[in-house]
Design an enzyme around this catalytic site. Sequence first.
Site, mmCIF file in Angstrom:
data_model
loop_
_atom_site.group_PDB
_atom_site.id
_atom_site.type_symbol
_atom_site.label_atom_id
_atom_site.label_comp_id
_atom_site.label_asym_id
_atom_site.label_seq_id
_atom_site.Cartn_x
_atom_site.Cartn_y
_atom_site.Cartn_z
ATOM 1 N N SER A 95 3.222 -8.031 -11.633
ATOM 2 C CA SER A 95 3.767 -8.832 -10.544
ATOM 3 C C SER A 95 3.651 -10.319 -10.874
ATOM 4 O O SER A 95 4.110 -10.756 -11.933
ATOM 5 C CB SER A 95 3.043 -8.458 -9.240
ATOM 6 O OG SER A 95 3.741 -8.911 -8.118
ATOM 7 N N ASP A 224 10.700 -0.180 -6.426
ATOM 8 C CA ASP A 224 9.898 -1.360 -6.114
ATOM 9 C C ASP A 224 10.477 -2.101 -4.908
ATOM 10 O O ASP A 224 11.631 -2.523 -4.926
ATOM 11 C CB ASP A 224 9.850 -2.284 -7.335
ATOM 12 C CG ASP A 224 8.700 -3.263 -7.297
ATOM 13 O OD1 ASP A 224 8.408 -3.801 -6.220
ATOM 14 O OD2 ASP A 224 8.099 -3.495 -8.370
ATOM 15 N N HIS A 251 5.753 -0.499 -6.503
ATOM 16 C CA HIS A 251 5.332 -1.744 -7.136
ATOM 17 C C HIS A 251 3.970 -1.632 -7.823
ATOM 18 O O HIS A 251 3.592 -2.536 -8.569
ATOM 19 C CB HIS A 251 5.291 -2.866 -6.089
ATOM 20 C CG HIS A 251 5.052 -4.225 -6.661
ATOM 21 N ND1 HIS A 251 5.897 -4.807 -7.587
ATOM 22 C CD2 HIS A 251 4.048 -5.132 -6.447
ATOM 23 C CE1 HIS A 251 5.430 -6.010 -7.922
ATOM 24 N NE2 HIS A 251 4.314 -6.220 -7.248
#
Length: 275
Positions: A95, A224, A251
């Site tokens: 991320s 995601d 995610h």
Amino acid sequence: MGEEFAGEVVMKEKRLNKAHFVLVHGIGGGGWCWYKIRCLMENSNYRVTCIDLKGAGVDQTDPNTILSFEDYNKPLINFLSSLDDNEKVILVGHSAGGLSLTDAIYKFPNKISLAVFLAATMLKMGYVTDQDIKQGVPDLSDFGEFRDVYDMGFGLGQDLPPTTLIIKKGLQRKIVYQLSPQEDSTLAAMLLRPGPIQALTRAQFKEGENTENVPRIYIKTTQDNVVKPEQQDAMIKRWPPSEVYVLESDHSPFFSAPFSLFGLLVKAAISAGCS
């Protein structure tokens, strides 16, 4: 007893000859996010370091006081600085941890054998243009208005932009962990901390020498809700990595698909000649 000692020496030698993975969490996370992956890697004799960035994990800094990306990313930079000159590592960033990887690539290209961006923000210069923001900042508007999705901290005062953000607990599983085991999303709800949003949005980089010599791999996550697949595709197109792998995951594949993720990381290491 002698046989046990000899076995320990052999195992240590095997581990020293294996790749060293350095795992970097996203906003609000910590080294704890990687507990499943770390276990799988260490059981296969890989060396693993899980970084806590400033104000995250066990680092006790108040994230509302972290206003620059340089300050936020200091734990990773300090770790890389401490490595021997001839030691190389594989960086894995999840991320917003992708920003940490880019910073590290530009500062320590000779210490990184491979950079793996996992559902990550992969912007060559950081947040410079409107396009960077569109592609690299999560758009959670499908889940409600900004104030209904995030809890905000105002370390500089209520009349100034927020210094920290965290997705509201009631929405975390729905947005971030919808395919993950319940016990992992429960653990995350207990350990997530507000992330220093001002520091992250100020991330901008200057490309250094030999940086293009660091191979990059991107791992896409198809389910995601945070960094949407179309955002991932756009970043891949703008700054193409050497390879792209795909995971059927939310995610947080370190929770929802740990065995598949472990397999891809090992495959990436082998393909880069560093396992």
